[in-house]
Design a protein around this motif. Structure first.
Motif, mmCIF file in Angstrom:
data_model
loop_
_atom_site.group_PDB
_atom_site.id
_atom_site.type_symbol
_atom_site.label_atom_id
_atom_site.label_comp_id
_atom_site.label_asym_id
_atom_site.label_seq_id
_atom_site.Cartn_x
_atom_site.Cartn_y
_atom_site.Cartn_z
ATOM 1 N N TYR B 72 34.353 40.870 45.338
ATOM 2 C CA TYR B 72 35.441 41.753 44.889
ATOM 3 C C TYR B 72 36.767 41.335 45.515
ATOM 4 O O TYR B 72 37.794 41.253 44.844
ATOM 5 N N SER B 75 38.094 38.050 44.094
ATOM 6 C CA SER B 75 38.575 38.288 42.725
ATOM 7 C C SER B 75 39.896 39.044 42.760
ATOM 8 O O SER B 75 40.833 38.722 42.025
ATOM 9 N N ILE B 78 42.908 37.022 43.449
ATOM 10 C CA ILE B 78 43.342 36.159 42.341
ATOM 11 C C ILE B 78 44.214 36.922 41.347
ATOM 12 O O ILE B 78 45.184 36.384 40.822
ATOM 13 N N VAL B 79 43.876 38.198 41.113
ATOM 14 C CA VAL B 79 44.478 38.936 39.987
ATOM 15 C C VAL B 79 46.013 39.039 40.044
ATOM 16 O O VAL B 79 46.679 38.646 39.086
#
Lengths: 162, 122
Positions: B72, B75, B78-79
């Motif tokens: 999590y 990720s 990255i967003v």
């Protein structure tokens, strides 16, 4: 001082701006996010508990790959990629409908944390809604084909940076 | 995870997300304010990464799966970067909306991370 006038003419985001792809961009962003979520989740599932439910977790990984391909196809969305977008998005819709139904009829078949279980309820039903929105977008953004009667080869119009 | 820091992070991400969504839907292209808000969200995520690495040494260990937690977190890191890169490439109002969507997604992801760290079940 001629500065202010020319600046006023060059306002970037006037309401009349003809950006039909705008909402489509949003769609691509949501697809990208879902691809990331599905990839992350299936990575965790396969790395930590693959033997508990090989079928569901393989399907999870497959769906992650399909979401990634669909995202790329929507970004390109011309020629061959247009067809790829249709195939992947149809596959997603089929997947969420079949797995969603099966997960309700026979919960033992799919543990409750796969992307498509219960029609994607773990993802705010985005996996169910997104393919439908994607298809609507694809229908309205068909790349120009020579079969139209009064449309002279407008194919090169939208190839910005491919 | 430190509880107050997590809630601070969720709060900032929600505020930044709502702000960007709002300005985007009102037709603003990405500007210093919306990009700055997204950058702040990213900065707090980096802070969270540091906290999460350091916390176990102070006896504050995760009760759930560390693998899932870090998936999590990575990720999430990255967003905002991806959304900001998009905003730099395409300067349209929808890029601002996407910044907002990214920030809201971070809020949800951080909350999930907090759940993984503290409560088990689900």
């Amino acid at each position: 001082m001629t500065g202010p006038q020319s600046a006023a003419e060059n306002v970037v985001d006037g309401p009349q701006k003809r950006r039909v792809t705008g909402v489509g961009r949003l769609l691509i962003a949501v697809y990208g996010l879902l691809a990331l979520a599905a990839t992350g989740r299936s990575f965790v599932q396969i790395a930590s508990k693959f033997d508990q439910a090989p079928l569901a977790y393989s399907l999870s990984a497959l769906s992650a790959v399909v979401y990634i391909v669909a995202t790329i196809a929507l970004v390109r969305s011309s020629g061959r990629w247009y067809r790829v977008a249709w195939v992947t998005i149809s596959f997603e819709l089929l997947g969420v409908l079949v797995v969603g139904t099966l997960s309700i009829v026979d919960p033992a078949l799919f543990p409750h944390d796969s992307v498509w279980s219960v029609f994607g309820s773990g993802y705010l039903f985005i996996p169910l809604v997104l393919p439908i929105l994607g298809m609507m977008w694809l229908v309205r953004h068909r790349p120009a084909r020579p079969q139209g009667p009064a449309r002279p080869q407008g194919q090169a119009g939208r190839q910005a940076s491919s | 995870m430190i509880e107050w820091f997590t809630w601070l992070q969720v709060g900032v991400a929600v505020l930044a997300g709502v702000l960007c969504l709002f300005l985007g839907l009102f037709g603003r292209v990405p500007n210093d304010l919306t990009m700055g808000a997204t950058a702040l969200v990213e900065l707090l995520l980096v802070g969270q990464l540091v906290v999460s690495i350091a916390a176990p040494f102070a006896g504050n260990t995760a009760s759930g799966s560390l693998l899932e937690f870090y998936t999590y977190l990575v990720s999430a890191l990255i967003v905002p970067v991806a959304a900001a890169a998009w905003a730099l490439i395409e300067r349209s109002r929808w890029s601002t909306v996407i910044l907002g969507g990214a920030c809201l997604a971070i809020a949800v992801m951080v909350y999930r991370m907090f759940q993984i760290w503290t409560v088990q079940g689900l």
